[in-house]
Enzyme design. Structure first.
Site, short mmCIF file in Angstrom:
data_model
loop_
_atom_site.label_atom_id
_atom_site.label_comp_id
_atom_site.label_asym_id
_atom_site.label_seq_id
_atom_site.Cartn_x
_atom_site.Cartn_y
_atom_site.Cartn_z
N THR A 168 0.81 -1.23 0.00
CA THR A 168 0.00 0.00 0.00
C THR A 168 0.84 1.27 0.00
OG1 THR A 168 -0.14 -0.04 2.42
CG2 THR A 168 -1.91 -1.13 1.19
N VAL A 192 6.40 2.67 -2.81
CA VAL A 192 7.20 1.71 -3.57
C VAL A 192 6.34 0.50 -3.94
CG1 VAL A 192 9.22 0.20 -3.53
CG2 VAL A 192 9.38 2.49 -2.58
N SER A 211 -2.92 -1.75 7.54
CA SER A 211 -3.40 -1.68 6.16
C SER A 211 -4.14 -2.92 5.70
CB SER A 211 -2.21 -1.41 5.22
OG SER A 211 -1.61 -0.17 5.50
N ARG A 235 21.91 -4.77 3.30
CA ARG A 235 22.77 -4.27 2.22
C ARG A 235 24.27 -4.55 2.46
NH1 ARG A 235 19.68 1.48 1.75
NH2 ARG A 235 17.86 0.74 0.58
N CYS A 287 18.55 4.47 -2.84
CA CYS A 287 18.13 5.10 -4.10
C CYS A 287 19.22 6.03 -4.67
CB CYS A 287 16.83 5.88 -3.91
SG CYS A 287 16.82 6.99 -2.49
N GLN A 309 17.81 15.68 -2.82
CA GLN A 309 16.87 14.57 -2.79
C GLN A 309 15.43 15.03 -2.56
OE1 GLN A 309 20.31 11.78 -0.82
NE2 GLN A 309 18.21 11.10 -0.55
N GLY A 345 11.26 10.74 -1.04
CA GLY A 345 12.16 9.78 -0.42
C GLY A 345 11.88 9.59 1.05
N LYS A 399 25.85 5.51 3.75
CA LYS A 399 25.30 4.48 2.87
C LYS A 399 25.90 4.61 1.47
CE LYS A 399 20.66 4.04 4.94
NZ LYS A 399 19.23 4.38 4.72
N ARG A 447 18.06 17.46 1.47
CA ARG A 447 16.65 17.36 1.09
C ARG A 447 16.21 18.68 0.49
NH1 ARG A 447 14.53 12.58 0.67
NH2 ARG A 447 14.83 12.02 2.86
N HIS A 473 15.58 12.37 -7.62
CA HIS A 473 16.78 12.87 -6.94
C HIS A 473 17.78 13.39 -7.97
CE1 HIS A 473 15.17 11.32 -3.35
NE2 HIS A 473 15.96 10.28 -3.12
#
Length: 343
Positions: A12, A15, A41, A99, A128, A155, A159, A219, A241, A248
């Site tokens: 929902t 992404v 949800s 990751r 991203c 960005q 995001g 990251k 931001r 981005h």
């Protein structure tokens, strides 16, 4: 063509919804489709390709019989990714949970697809901003190894989720009507202080970690090393931001190990799959978020030498972080596995 049982965890959210749109656009070969989310949800209905699906609350048993599990990200990944893998699914996860796990491949299909075969049930989708950057780095690094990267990102608020989009909209409206604004989301909802994003920039994404870098900045450093398979590249990042809804942008400065002209860089980038070069200064042609939102490709422009260092190069890189930066990249991983009989 063989069809696969697919589950989407976080169906929902932004992404998750993008997963559905891309599955339809790309005619992804699914047989059964499970839409999963949190208890909050569960019970919602989603119309998709002529069928109404009821969103189920995710449990470990939700992944029985699932072959491909697309995770939209979030804390649920730590709980459910191992459970899904245990039940025979290949999990492609958008969270940061796995990751940097040495046993989990971190994949951008155009850049390091050979690492996919090493998975043990879980494959990680990179951050991203990292995905967007390495798409532009790969063809250059293959031609002339990169020594150092200085990247500043700009960005979009999406995001940070739908709440950040709504807050930007409300703040713009409030300022235009000379009303006071309230900030509750950015730079991060869990922090003690929040700042207005409308008509502003916030030089913090995520929390601060070692040496006063943010988690988002680190990251980009660590993930780039892992994806490129080269820890010798010196990388420093500043993530910002900006009051843009979607896509981005990144200013990327490279110091190379040898000569590479701007023209040759343009040719290498233009030939690389998934990259579009938009670079014609005389006609004011360059990538911008407004034009790249909803697009699958990564766009590169303002390609020019950095004359302040030997073998320097500047790039301006823009990409839709919900598409190539998240849902599309994950779906491309699944498509690669199907094409190469890895699932």
């Amino acid at each position: 063509m063989k069809k696969y049982n697919v589950a989407i965890l976080g169906a929902t959210g932004a992404v998750g919804q993008e997963f559905l749109q891309l599955i339809a656009e790309r005619k992804f070969p699914f047989n059964e489709l499970k839409l999963l989310a949190s208890e909050r949800s569960a019970g919602k209905t989603i119309d998709f390709l002529g069928k109404t699906y009821t969103v189920e609350e995710a449990t470990a048993d939700s992944f029985e019989g699932v072959q491909i599990a697309l995770f939209a990200g979030g804390a649920a990944s730590k709980v459910f990714a191992p459970e899904a893998a245990k039940r025979g699914a290949v999990v492609i996860d958008n969270s940061s949970a796995f990751r940097m796990d040495p046993d989990v491949p971190l994949i951008v299909p155009e850049v390091n697809p050979e690492a996919i075969k090493n998975h043990k049930g879980i494959i990680a989708n990179p951050n991203c901003s990292t995905i967007i950057m390495v798409m532009a780095l790969k063809p250059i690094h293959d031609a002339v190894p990169i020594k150092r990267i200085v990247v500043s990102t700009y960005q979009a608020v999406s995001g940070a989720g739908k709440e950040a989009i709504d807050e930007l909209t409300e703040q713009v409206k409030a300022v235009s009507e000379n009303r006071s604004t309230t900030a509750t989301i950015l730079p991060s909802a869990g922090l003690p202080k929040h700042y207005q994003i409308a008509f502003n920039l916030i030089p913090q994404i995520d929390v601060f970690v070692e040496d006063d870098y943010t988690k988002e900045e680190m990251k980009m450093v660590h993930e780039t090393h892992k994806i490129m398979g080269d820890n010798s590249i010196a990388i420093t990042a500043t993530t910002i931001r900006v009051p843009v809804y979607r896509s981005h942008s990144e200013s990327v400065n490279l110091e190379l190990s040898g000569p590479l002209s701007a023209q040759k860089a343009k040719e290498l980038l233009a030939a690389f799959p998934g990259v579009i070069v938009e670079d014609n200064p005389s006609e004011q042609v360059y990538p911008m978020p407004l034009m790249t939102s909803g697009r699958n490709e990564v766009f590169v422009g303002r390609i020019r030498p950095d004359n302040s260092v030997q073998h320097g190069l500047n790039l301006w890189v823009v990409g839709d972080q919900i598409r190539k930066g998240a849902a599309l990249n994950a779906l491309q991983i699944a498509e690669y596995m199907i094409e190469h009989n890895l699932i």
